[in-house]
Design a protein around this motif. Structure first.
Motif, PDB file in Angstrom:
ATOM      1  N   CYS A  77     100.416  51.904 -15.157  1.00  0.00           N
ATOM      2  CA  CYS A  77     101.537  52.518 -14.930  1.00  0.00           C
ATOM      3  C   CYS A  77     101.233  53.754 -14.063  1.00  0.00           C
ATOM      4  O   CYS A  77     102.293  54.148 -13.152  1.00  0.00           O
ATOM      5  CB  CYS A  77     102.093  53.476 -16.319  1.00  0.00           C
ATOM      6  SG  CYS A  77     102.988  52.031 -17.379  1.00  0.00           S
ATOM      7  N   ILE A  78     100.159  54.336 -14.030  1.00  0.00           N
ATOM      8  CA  ILE A  78      99.727  55.469 -13.003  1.00  0.00           C
ATOM      9  C   ILE A  78      99.671  54.610 -11.556  1.00  0.00           C
ATOM     10  O   ILE A  78     100.309  55.331 -10.619  1.00  0.00           O
ATOM     11  CB  ILE A  78      98.018  55.940 -13.237  1.00  0.00           C
ATOM     12  CG1 ILE A  78      98.021  56.801 -14.669  1.00  0.00           C
ATOM     13  CG2 ILE A  78      97.774  56.546 -12.235  1.00  0.00           C
ATOM     14  CD1 ILE A  78      96.803  57.068 -15.196  1.00  0.00           C
ATOM     15  N   GLU A  94     104.443  44.403  -6.953  1.00  0.00           N
ATOM     16  CA  GLU A  94     103.546  43.324  -6.326  1.00  0.00           C
ATOM     17  C   GLU A  94     102.293  44.273  -5.844  1.00  0.00           C
ATOM     18  O   GLU A  94     101.117  43.589  -6.177  1.00  0.00           O
ATOM     19  CB  GLU A  94     104.258  42.799  -5.118  1.00  0.00           C
ATOM     20  CG  GLU A  94     105.453  41.665  -5.392  1.00  0.00           C
ATOM     21  CD  GLU A  94     106.563  42.524  -5.509  1.00  0.00           C
ATOM     22  OE1 GLU A  94     106.813  43.812  -5.456  1.00  0.00           O
ATOM     23  OE2 GLU A  94     107.556  41.884  -6.077  1.00  0.00           O
ATOM     24  N   GLU A  95     102.277  45.119  -5.343  1.00  0.00           N
ATOM     25  CA  GLU A  95     101.175  45.904  -4.800  1.00  0.00           C
ATOM     26  C   GLU A  95     100.343  46.492  -6.147  1.00  0.00           C
ATOM     27  O   GLU A  95      99.185  46.547  -6.026  1.00  0.00           O
ATOM     28  CB  GLU A  95     101.653  47.217  -4.053  1.00  0.00           C
ATOM     29  CG  GLU A  95     102.199  46.945  -2.588  1.00  0.00           C
ATOM     30  CD  GLU A  95     101.046  46.116  -1.705  1.00  0.00           C
ATOM     31  OE1 GLU A  95      99.810  46.547  -1.824  1.00  0.00           O
ATOM     32  OE2 GLU A  95     101.598  45.492  -0.839  1.00  0.00           O
ATOM     33  N   ALA A  96     101.152  46.993  -7.276  1.00  0.00           N
ATOM     34  CA  ALA A  96     100.332  47.430  -8.337  1.00  0.00           C
ATOM     35  C   ALA A  96      99.539  46.202  -8.988  1.00  0.00           C
ATOM     36  O   ALA A  96      98.554  46.467  -9.561  1.00  0.00           O
ATOM     37  CB  ALA A  96     101.311  47.901  -9.361  1.00  0.00           C
ATOM     38  N   ALA A 101      93.407  45.251 -10.368  1.00  0.00           N
ATOM     39  CA  ALA A 101      92.180  44.572 -10.488  1.00  0.00           C
ATOM     40  C   ALA A 101      91.111  45.239  -9.694  1.00  0.00           C
ATOM     41  O   ALA A 101      89.677  45.198 -10.206  1.00  0.00           O
ATOM     42  CB  ALA A 101      92.360  43.390 -10.033  1.00  0.00           C
ATOM     43  N   VAL A 102      91.255  46.270  -9.035  1.00  0.00           N
ATOM     44  CA  VAL A 102      90.313  46.982  -8.242  1.00  0.00           C
ATOM     45  C   VAL A 102      90.309  48.712  -8.369  1.00  0.00           C
ATOM     46  O   VAL A 102      89.324  49.117  -7.798  1.00  0.00           O
ATOM     47  CB  VAL A 102      90.442  46.786  -6.591  1.00  0.00           C
ATOM     48  CG1 VAL A 102      90.099  44.920  -6.453  1.00  0.00           C
ATOM     49  CG2 VAL A 102      91.718  47.015  -6.291  1.00  0.00           C
ATOM     50  N   THR A 129     111.215  44.885 -17.285  1.00  0.00           N
ATOM     51  CA  THR A 129     111.216  45.370 -15.753  1.00  0.00           C
ATOM     52  C   THR A 129     109.905  45.178 -15.263  1.00  0.00           C
ATOM     53  O   THR A 129     109.493  45.395 -13.989  1.00  0.00           O
ATOM     54  CB  THR A 129     111.996  46.453 -15.392  1.00  0.00           C
ATOM     55  OG1 THR A 129     111.204  47.634 -16.067  1.00  0.00           O
ATOM     56  CG2 THR A 129     113.613  46.525 -15.944  1.00  0.00           C
ATOM     57  N   ASP A 130     108.849  44.861 -16.144  1.00  0.00           N
ATOM     58  CA  ASP A 130     107.425  45.097 -15.633  1.00  0.00           C
ATOM     59  C   ASP A 130     107.114  46.396 -15.059  1.00  0.00           C
ATOM     60  O   ASP A 130     106.585  46.349 -13.952  1.00  0.00           O
ATOM     61  CB  ASP A 130     107.119  43.711 -15.008  1.00  0.00           C
ATOM     62  CG  ASP A 130     105.594  43.811 -14.881  1.00  0.00           C
ATOM     63  OD1 ASP A 130     104.910  44.145 -15.730  1.00  0.00           O
ATOM     64  OD2 ASP A 130     105.065  43.128 -13.615  1.00  0.00           O
ATOM     65  N   ALA A 131     107.842  47.454 -15.650  1.00  0.00           N
ATOM     66  CA  ALA A 131     107.505  48.646 -14.677  1.00  0.00           C
ATOM     67  C   ALA A 131     107.698  49.845 -15.789  1.00  0.00           C
ATOM     68  O   ALA A 131     108.153  49.903 -16.967  1.00  0.00           O
ATOM     69  CB  ALA A 131     108.682  48.814 -13.816  1.00  0.00           C
TER      70      ALA A 131
END
Length: 146
Positions: A77-78, A94-96, A101-102, A129-131
């Motif tokens: 979320c951050i 998509e960027e999140a 992972a990194v 919304t996966d958000a």
């Protein structure tokens, strides 16, 4: 956040959606992996005492697994809020997913100071919304990863 954390986060969200054990198929679909890959990681989480898998019933996180999953979800979320609200990245979801992972705990903590995280985090996460519900932009329902 590593791959195990991504699985924990996903299992946690799917468990809440299904109001019970998370099915391997739902986990695999949510992560865009094969059921065999999901089963392999679920086994590793079980060995670490973070999940309990009952064949044909699904996966439940242990208390320790829930703590780690909530931490992973909070980090996600951050990242998402930083990308959407601070940087105004259009493809923030998509960027999140790529960045989660990194991004380690130190970076997440520093990003957290910028976004003014809400006290309800990570319960602010909307799986449909996966958000994060605290985004300043409208989030449309997400397509499963492939």
């Amino acid at each position: 956040m590593n791959t195990a954390d991504q699985y924990l986060k996903t299992i946690y969200v799917v468990q809440k959606q299904e109001d019970g054990p998370a099915s391997t198929g739902s986990i695999a679909d949510a992560l865009g992996v094969s059921p065999a890959s999901a089963n392999e990681m679920i086994g590793k989480l079980e060995e670490r005492g973070l999940a309990e898998h009952e064949k044909y019933k699904g996966v439940r996180l242990t208390d320790d697994g829930i703590v780690k999953a909530r931490d992973a979800l909070q980090t996600y979320c951050i990242i998402e809020r930083f990308l959407a609200n601070v940087l105004a990245v259009e493809e923030f979801r998509e960027e999140a997913h790529e960045l989660e992972a990194v991004i380690d705990d130190t970076v997440a903590e520093r990003l957290d100071t910028i976004i003014d995280r809400q006290p309800e985090c990570p319960d602010c996460f909307d799986p449909e919304t996966d958000a994060c519900a605290c985004l300043e932009v409208a989030a449309v329902p997400a397509e499963p990863e492939r």
